[in-house]
Design an enzyme around this catalytic site. Structure first.
Site, mmCIF file in Angstrom:
data_model
loop_
_atom_site.group_PDB
_atom_site.id
_atom_site.type_symbol
_atom_site.label_atom_id
_atom_site.label_comp_id
_atom_site.label_asym_id
_atom_site.label_seq_id
_atom_site.Cartn_x
_atom_site.Cartn_y
_atom_site.Cartn_z
ATOM 1 N N SER A 42 42.970 -4.088 17.085
ATOM 2 C CA SER A 42 43.553 -3.608 18.339
ATOM 3 C C SER A 42 44.983 -4.088 18.492
ATOM 4 C CB SER A 42 42.699 -4.068 19.523
ATOM 5 O OG SER A 42 42.633 -5.486 19.570
ATOM 6 N N LYS A 80 33.913 -14.879 18.361
ATOM 7 C CA LYS A 80 34.799 -13.719 18.243
ATOM 8 C C LYS A 80 36.250 -14.154 18.145
ATOM 9 C CE LYS A 80 36.110 -9.255 20.041
ATOM 10 N NZ LYS A 80 36.048 -8.252 21.115
ATOM 11 N N GLY A 131 41.213 2.758 28.597
ATOM 12 C CA GLY A 131 41.526 2.760 27.173
ATOM 13 C C GLY A 131 40.272 2.900 26.333
ATOM 14 N N ASN A 191 39.259 -12.917 15.732
ATOM 15 C CA ASN A 191 40.448 -12.298 16.312
ATOM 16 C C ASN A 191 41.724 -13.056 15.964
ATOM 17 O OD1 ASN A 191 39.256 -10.094 17.520
ATOM 18 N ND2 ASN A 191 39.089 -11.020 19.534
ATOM 19 N N ILE A 199 38.007 0.648 25.124
ATOM 20 C CA ILE A 199 36.811 -0.059 25.579
ATOM 21 C C ILE A 199 36.354 0.473 26.932
ATOM 22 C CG2 ILE A 199 35.813 -2.301 26.133
ATOM 23 C CD1 ILE A 199 36.584 -1.851 23.176
ATOM 24 N N GLY A 200 37.279 0.569 27.882
ATOM 25 C CA GLY A 200 36.928 1.071 29.199
ATOM 26 C C GLY A 200 36.391 2.486 29.145
ATOM 27 N N GLU A 210 48.411 -9.150 22.614
ATOM 28 C CA GLU A 210 47.544 -10.117 23.297
ATOM 29 C C GLU A 210 47.619 -11.489 22.626
ATOM 30 O OE1 GLU A 210 43.770 -8.144 25.292
ATOM 31 O OE2 GLU A 210 43.863 -7.600 23.173
ATOM 32 N N GLY A 258 40.557 0.547 34.053
ATOM 33 C CA GLY A 258 41.169 0.671 32.740
ATOM 34 C C GLY A 258 40.457 1.730 31.939
ATOM 35 N N ASN A 273 43.973 -10.651 13.820
ATOM 36 C CA ASN A 273 44.856 -9.795 14.618
ATOM 37 C C ASN A 273 46.342 -10.086 14.398
ATOM 38 O OD1 ASN A 273 42.433 -8.778 15.587
ATOM 39 N ND2 ASN A 273 43.144 -8.698 17.694
#
Length: 362
Positions: A306, A237, A39, A241, A41-42, A318, A37, A245
């Site tokens: 995100s 977290k 993106g 989130n 973070i990756g 997500e 991945g 989010n």
């Protein structure tokens, strides 16, 4: 397909995580690391680890793959004195063509894990450490935890148990990510905070491989913390989130806007309280103060979550791992979380429907 992947990885189940070569490599030679991945973070992880001298490969697609192959993976750290793009040379391919790795970071969205599974098997040997950097409750949550649901699946994120079958949980290192980053163009990632990861074994052990992983990350400029209670970190977290989010999708607000407005701040507080009540029902003991979390939110600035970024790009949200999994666990424990259910319903409606044009009767 999942059974074939399982067969390829089956021998890994019997291996103790203390025997991972990661712990033996630390301090001796570069590690073979693949980031699945590319993106925000990756890309951040891959660039920093490559710049630290490791043998890093990346699974990427489309324009991102082409950009990395032609110009390298570029990283801009806005917290640095000289915030200019730094090129990190990594190998990149659309498929796993890199052989067995010491470490695999799985940096796709949670809903993309099952599509990524066929590509992971060639990377994972008997002693490979797999580090999923996903948001929300992970599919392995009840593996090795020793509670009344030990060994069960989290159906919201792994409805048919395919992830549990494909990735033996003893190969997994739990991870909580605190990296604020975004992709400005293919192959270019911008980070806006001091990168931080929390790592821990699913079975509560402080293992040598987790210590070694932290060692690698620290020397790549990423603050890393080992913990024997990774689920506490996951829920801390998750509280933030789940409270912000979906709300950002409904309102379009940035984190600073959501935390500074009296009305949305009250909603955030309520969702956090409901989320914490569910976590505590499963033995989680997070050292957290909701008012402190709210105060920290005010300092985050005009940053889009995100999930809001995904919504604006027309990408899937997500909601399963961040929201539906909490609803599932709440139902198992018979805990009412009405505000959370309502917020998730609004976010899901918003994700499915574009605003209708305003029509005037005048």
């Amino acid at each position: 397909m999942a059974s074939a992947i399982r067969n390829a990885l089956e021998s890994a189940v019997a291996m103790s995580h203390d025997e991972s070569p990661v712990s033996k490599l630390a301090g001796s030679k570069p590690a073979r690391i693949c980031v699945a991945g590319s993106g925000a973070i990756g890309g951040t992880l891959a660039a920093r680890l490559a710049l630290a001298g490791h043998d890093v490969s990346v699974i990427a697609r489309g324009a991102t793959l082409e950009a990395i192959r032609s110009s390298g993976l570029r990283l801009v750290d806005t917290t640095a004195v000289n915030a200019t793009p730094v090129r990190a040379d990594v190998r990149a391919a659309e498929r796993a063509e890199f052989g067995v790795q010491d470490i695999v970071f799985v940096s796709v969205k949670a809903h993309g894990l099952q599509d990524m599974l066929p590509q992971l098997a060639p990377l994972i040997g008997e002693r490979t450490s797999v580090v999923p950097t996903i948001n929300g409750l992970p599919w392995w949550y009840f593996q090795g935890e020793g509670g009344r649901f030990d060994g069960e699946a989290v159906h919201a994120v792994d409805p048919d148990g395919a992830l549990l079958r494909a990735l033996p949980w003893r190969r997994v290192v739990g991870c909580v990510v605190y990296i604020a980053a975004h992709v400005t163009e293919p192959g270019l990632v911008v980070t806006t905070n001091a990168n931080r990861l929390i790592l821990g074994e699913p079975d509560h052990q402080l293992s040598p491989r987790v210590t070694a992983l932290c060692w690698y990350l620290e020397r790549a400029g990423i603050k890393a913390e080992a913990t024997a209670r990774i689920r506490d970190a996951i829920w801390i977290k998750l509280m933030a989130n789940l409270a912000t989010n979906p709300l950002s999708v409904v309102t379009g607000g940035t984190l600073s806007q959501l935390h500074s407005d009296e009305g949305t701040r009250a909603i955030i507080r309520t969702i956090m309280q409901e989320t914490l009540s569910v976590g505590r029902a499963y033995g989680v003991q997070p050292v957290v103060d909701i008012e402190q979390l709210l105060a920290q939110g005010l300092k985050l600035g005009a940053f889009k979550t995100s999930m809001l970024q995904d919504f604006e790009k027309g990408q899937p949200l997500e909601l399963a791992g961040i929201g539906d999994a909490v609803v599932e666990l709440a139902a198992r424990a018979d805990i009412p979380i009405p505000a959370t259910r309502q917020l998730l319903a609004l976010a899901r409606f918003r994700s499915r429907h574009e605003p209708s044009p305003v029509q005037s009767n005048v």
